[in-house]
Scaffold this motif. Structure first.
Motif, PDB file in Angstrom:
ATOM      1  N   ASP A   1      26.629  60.571  29.368  1.00  0.00           N
ATOM      2  CA  ASP A   1      25.345  60.910  28.736  1.00  0.00           C
ATOM      3  C   ASP A   1      25.424  60.700  27.227  1.00  0.00           C
ATOM      4  O   ASP A   1      24.443  60.290  26.587  1.00  0.00           O
ATOM      5  CB  ASP A   1      24.968  62.361  29.040  1.00  0.00           C
ATOM      6  CG  ASP A   1      24.594  62.561  30.504  1.00  0.00           C
ATOM      7  OD1 ASP A   1      24.271  61.564  31.171  1.00  0.00           O
ATOM      8  OD2 ASP A   1      24.633  63.718  30.974  1.00  0.00           O
ATOM      9  N   ARG A   2      26.584  60.993  26.649  1.00  0.00           N
ATOM     10  CA  ARG A   2      26.763  60.811  25.202  1.00  0.00           C
ATOM     11  C   ARG A   2      26.684  59.328  24.837  1.00  0.00           C
ATOM     12  O   ARG A   2      26.056  58.953  23.835  1.00  0.00           O
ATOM     13  CB  ARG A   2      28.110  61.382  24.772  1.00  0.00           C
ATOM     14  CG  ARG A   2      28.387  61.259  23.287  1.00  0.00           C
ATOM     15  CD  ARG A   2      29.671  62.010  22.920  1.00  0.00           C
ATOM     16  NE  ARG A   2      30.011  61.838  21.503  1.00  0.00           N
ATOM     17  CZ  ARG A   2      30.733  60.837  21.035  1.00  0.00           C
ATOM     18  NH1 ARG A   2      31.222  59.915  21.870  1.00  0.00           N
ATOM     19  NH2 ARG A   2      30.996  60.742  19.738  1.00  0.00           N
ATOM     20  N   HIS A   3      27.323  58.468  25.660  1.00  0.00           N
ATOM     21  CA  HIS A   3      27.254  57.024  25.417  1.00  0.00           C
ATOM     22  C   HIS A   3      25.810  56.541  25.479  1.00  0.00           C
ATOM     23  O   HIS A   3      25.364  55.737  24.644  1.00  0.00           O
ATOM     24  CB  HIS A   3      28.075  56.270  26.463  1.00  0.00           C
ATOM     25  CG  HIS A   3      29.555  56.461  26.305  1.00  0.00           C
ATOM     26  ND1 HIS A   3      30.411  56.556  27.391  1.00  0.00           N
ATOM     27  CD2 HIS A   3      30.326  56.589  25.208  1.00  0.00           C
ATOM     28  CE1 HIS A   3      31.643  56.716  26.945  1.00  0.00           C
ATOM     29  NE2 HIS A   3      31.618  56.736  25.631  1.00  0.00           N
TER      30      HIS A   3
ATOM     31  N   VAL B   1      29.263  45.942   7.994  1.00  0.00           N
ATOM     32  CA  VAL B   1      29.622  45.972   9.412  1.00  0.00           C
ATOM     33  C   VAL B   1      28.560  46.756  10.179  1.00  0.00           C
ATOM     34  O   VAL B   1      28.189  47.869   9.782  1.00  0.00           O
ATOM     35  CB  VAL B   1      31.009  46.602   9.627  1.00  0.00           C
ATOM     36  CG1 VAL B   1      31.357  46.637  11.115  1.00  0.00           C
ATOM     37  CG2 VAL B   1      32.075  45.827   8.858  1.00  0.00           C
ATOM     38  N   LEU B   2      28.079  46.185  11.263  1.00  0.00           N
ATOM     39  CA  LEU B   2      27.054  46.826  12.084  1.00  0.00           C
ATOM     40  C   LEU B   2      27.655  48.008  12.848  1.00  0.00           C
ATOM     41  O   LEU B   2      28.717  47.890  13.457  1.00  0.00           O
ATOM     42  CB  LEU B   2      26.481  45.802  13.072  1.00  0.00           C
ATOM     43  CG  LEU B   2      25.315  46.254  13.957  1.00  0.00           C
ATOM     44  CD1 LEU B   2      24.086  46.556  13.102  1.00  0.00           C
ATOM     45  CD2 LEU B   2      24.987  45.168  14.978  1.00  0.00           C
ATOM     46  N   ASP B   3      26.975  49.136  12.813  1.00  0.00           N
ATOM     47  CA  ASP B   3      27.414  50.322  13.563  1.00  0.00           C
ATOM     48  C   ASP B   3      27.143  50.072  15.044  1.00  0.00           C
ATOM     49  O   ASP B   3      25.993  50.032  15.475  1.00  0.00           O
ATOM     50  CB  ASP B   3      26.643  51.550  13.068  1.00  0.00           C
ATOM     51  CG  ASP B   3      27.178  52.838  13.673  1.00  0.00           C
ATOM     52  OD1 ASP B   3      28.294  52.817  14.220  1.00  0.00           O
ATOM     53  OD2 ASP B   3      26.482  53.866  13.588  1.00  0.00           O
ATOM     54  N   TRP B   4      28.209  49.908  15.829  1.00  0.00           N
ATOM     55  CA  TRP B   4      28.079  49.463  17.223  1.00  0.00           C
ATOM     56  C   TRP B   4      28.353  50.615  18.187  1.00  0.00           C
ATOM     57  O   TRP B   4      29.340  51.335  18.025  1.00  0.00           O
ATOM     58  CB  TRP B   4      29.063  48.323  17.487  1.00  0.00           C
ATOM     59  CG  TRP B   4      28.792  47.553  18.740  1.00  0.00           C
ATOM     60  CD1 TRP B   4      29.481  47.609  19.915  1.00  0.00           C
ATOM     61  CD2 TRP B   4      27.749  46.596  18.953  1.00  0.00           C
ATOM     62  NE1 TRP B   4      28.936  46.755  20.838  1.00  0.00           N
ATOM     63  CE2 TRP B   4      27.867  46.127  20.274  1.00  0.00           C
ATOM     64  CE3 TRP B   4      26.717  46.106  18.152  1.00  0.00           C
ATOM     65  CZ2 TRP B   4      27.004  45.176  20.806  1.00  0.00           C
ATOM     66  CZ3 TRP B   4      25.844  45.164  18.681  1.00  0.00           C
ATOM     67  CH2 TRP B   4      25.997  44.708  19.999  1.00  0.00           C
ATOM     68  N   PRO B   5      27.519  50.793  19.234  1.00  0.00           N
ATOM     69  CA  PRO B   5      27.746  51.882  20.196  1.00  0.00           C
ATOM     70  C   PRO B   5      28.931  51.586  21.117  1.00  0.00           C
ATOM     71  O   PRO B   5      29.174  50.435  21.487  1.00  0.00           O
ATOM     72  CB  PRO B   5      26.429  51.924  20.986  1.00  0.00           C
ATOM     73  CG  PRO B   5      25.890  50.531  20.887  1.00  0.00           C
ATOM     74  CD  PRO B   5      26.296  50.023  19.529  1.00  0.00           C
ATOM     75  N   ALA B   6      29.658  52.615  21.497  1.00  0.00           N
ATOM     76  CA  ALA B   6      30.818  52.452  22.369  1.00  0.00           C
ATOM     77  C   ALA B   6      30.386  52.017  23.774  1.00  0.00           C
ATOM     78  O   ALA B   6      29.257  52.274  24.207  1.00  0.00           O
ATOM     79  CB  ALA B   6      31.600  53.758  22.448  1.00  0.00           C
ATOM     80  N   CYS B   7      31.305  51.355  24.482  1.00  0.00           N
ATOM     81  CA  CYS B   7      31.087  50.943  25.879  1.00  0.00           C
ATOM     82  C   CYS B   7      29.813  50.120  26.044  1.00  0.00           C
ATOM     83  O   CYS B   7      29.028  50.330  26.978  1.00  0.00           O
ATOM     84  CB  CYS B   7      31.036  52.163  26.802  1.00  0.00           C
ATOM     85  SG  CYS B   7      32.514  53.176  26.789  1.00  0.00           S
ATOM     86  N   SER B   8      29.604  49.175  25.143  1.00  0.00           N
ATOM     87  CA  SER B   8      28.366  48.380  25.191  1.00  0.00           C
ATOM     88  C   SER B   8      28.606  46.876  25.110  1.00  0.00           C
ATOM     89  O   SER B   8      27.978  46.179  24.304  1.00  0.00           O
ATOM     90  CB  SER B   8      27.425  48.822  24.060  1.00  0.00           C
ATOM     91  OG  SER B   8      27.067  50.163  24.183  1.00  0.00           O
ATOM     92  N   PRO B   9      29.484  46.323  25.956  1.00  0.00           N
ATOM     93  CA  PRO B   9      29.666  44.870  25.933  1.00  0.00           C
ATOM     94  C   PRO B   9      28.421  44.116  26.371  1.00  0.00           C
ATOM     95  O   PRO B   9      28.225  42.957  25.998  1.00  0.00           O
ATOM     96  CB  PRO B   9      30.830  44.642  26.917  1.00  0.00           C
ATOM     97  CG  PRO B   9      30.788  45.823  27.830  1.00  0.00           C
ATOM     98  CD  PRO B   9      30.356  46.965  26.955  1.00  0.00           C
TER      99      PRO B   9
END
Length: 329
Positions: free
Chosen positions: A120-122, A252-260
């Motif tokens: 849910d956090r991701h 650098v772009l702030d990228w969300p985790a687990c988002s390939p």
């Protein structure tokens, strides 16, 4: 750019999402590249929109003989739908070829898809990312990633068109894939960076050395207008690497985790895998694999890269539609 006078179902879905986010009519028009009048007509009566549009049918284009050829071509093979269509010189779309295979009842596509588990956090972080980047000019983002390549073929389960009336096919392998190499790749809109062959045991310092060669020349005159994208690997997010970016003046772009699924370079890797390992191709040496990778990387067209960048808006909309869940990309 010419703007159609009718919204497709995909466009209607995007408008609905943006309406729920209280986007202005002007922003909707810019995001989906349609006129405000077209969007206004849809919003006036969404339920009955397009009800007067006539859809013309078309006769079936595949004969019984062609269907038999498709089944024989697909039987126990590693060919893609596109390859089967090309090999048989069929003047039909890939969906038609797939429908023929599906109707056969004896051939199934055996594949297991890997995907990170989203908590849910991701999901909330992904939604926050979308909201923060609705106005982002994706043509000014340099997307990047690393990928491992094996001599024996790609990691993960290999798949093929299994004929249930025949013996299973097996794929012979050597220990540890027969040897492997790591590459770093990046692109910005229609421009590719030089492919970098790197160590399989990268650390923050070696990663920074790779970026020094790969992206610093590109950003020399683009520091104010362009931004660098990377995932959240430890060597990417270490204090040492953050300080390196700050010293070079690279945003650098702030990228969300687990988002390939949000990174279009993942789709580019997939395309390269199909080309490099076409028809089950295996390699006898690291240099042979390097040469094949470099050849296929150089062959990637500007149009292909631009199309991937253009898909970013659709990716963001799909994240919202799935409440932060995994997209189809």
């Amino acid at each position: 750019m010419a703007r159609a006078s009718f919204l497709s179902l995909a466009d209607q879905s995007k408008v609905e999402v943006m309406r729920q986010m209280n986007c202005s009519l002007h922003k909707m028009a810019r995001m989906i590249q349609k006129s405000r009048n077209v969007i206004r007509r849809y919003l006036a009566d969404p339920l009955n929109y397009g009800s007067k549009q006539k859809k013309a049918g078309r006769p079936r284009k595949v004969s019984s003989r062609d269907e038999r050829k498709i089944i024989r071509e697909a039987s126990n093979s590693t060919r893609s739908l596109k390859d089967i269509k090309a090999d048989l010189s069929l003047d039909v779309c890939k969906s038609t070829v797939h429908n023929v295979i599906r109707r056969s009842g004896v051939i199934v596509c055996q594949k297991m898809k890997k995907a990170p588990k989203l908590t849910d956090r991701h999901k909330q972080k992904r939604l926050d990312f979308v909201k923060a980047n609705l106005q982002t000019r994706w043509e000014n983002i340099l997307f990047s990633d690393e990928k491992k390549w094996n001599l024996d073929g790609p990691d993960g389960n290999r798949h093929y068109w299994r004929d249930l009336q025949k013996e299973k096919r097996v794929f012979s392998t050597r220990n540890f894939g027969g040897g492997s190499l790591m590459v770093w790749g990046g692109f910005c809109n229609g421009k590719k960076m030089e492919l970098q062959f790197i160590s399989t045991r990268e650390n923050s310092v070696s990663y920074q050395n790779t970026l020094q060669k790969a992206i610093v020349p590109f950003f020399r005159l683009r520091r104010r207008t362009h931004t660098f994208q990377q995932d959240n690997a430890s060597i990417h997010s270490s204090n040492s690497t953050k300080n390196w970016f700050a010293a070079k003046g690279i945003k650098v772009l702030d990228w969300p985790a687990c988002s390939p699924d949000l990174n279009p370079i993942e789709n580019l890797w997939g395309s390269l895998v199909r080309r490099v390992y076409k028809n089950g191709k295996q390699y006898g040496s690291i240099q042979e694999l390097k040469d094949a990778l470099q050849k296929e990387w150089d062959a990637i067209s500007t149009a292909e890269l631009e199309q991937l960048v253009a898909s970013m808006t659709d990716r963001l909309v799909e994240v919202i539609q799935k409440n932060g869940g995994e997209t189809s990309y």
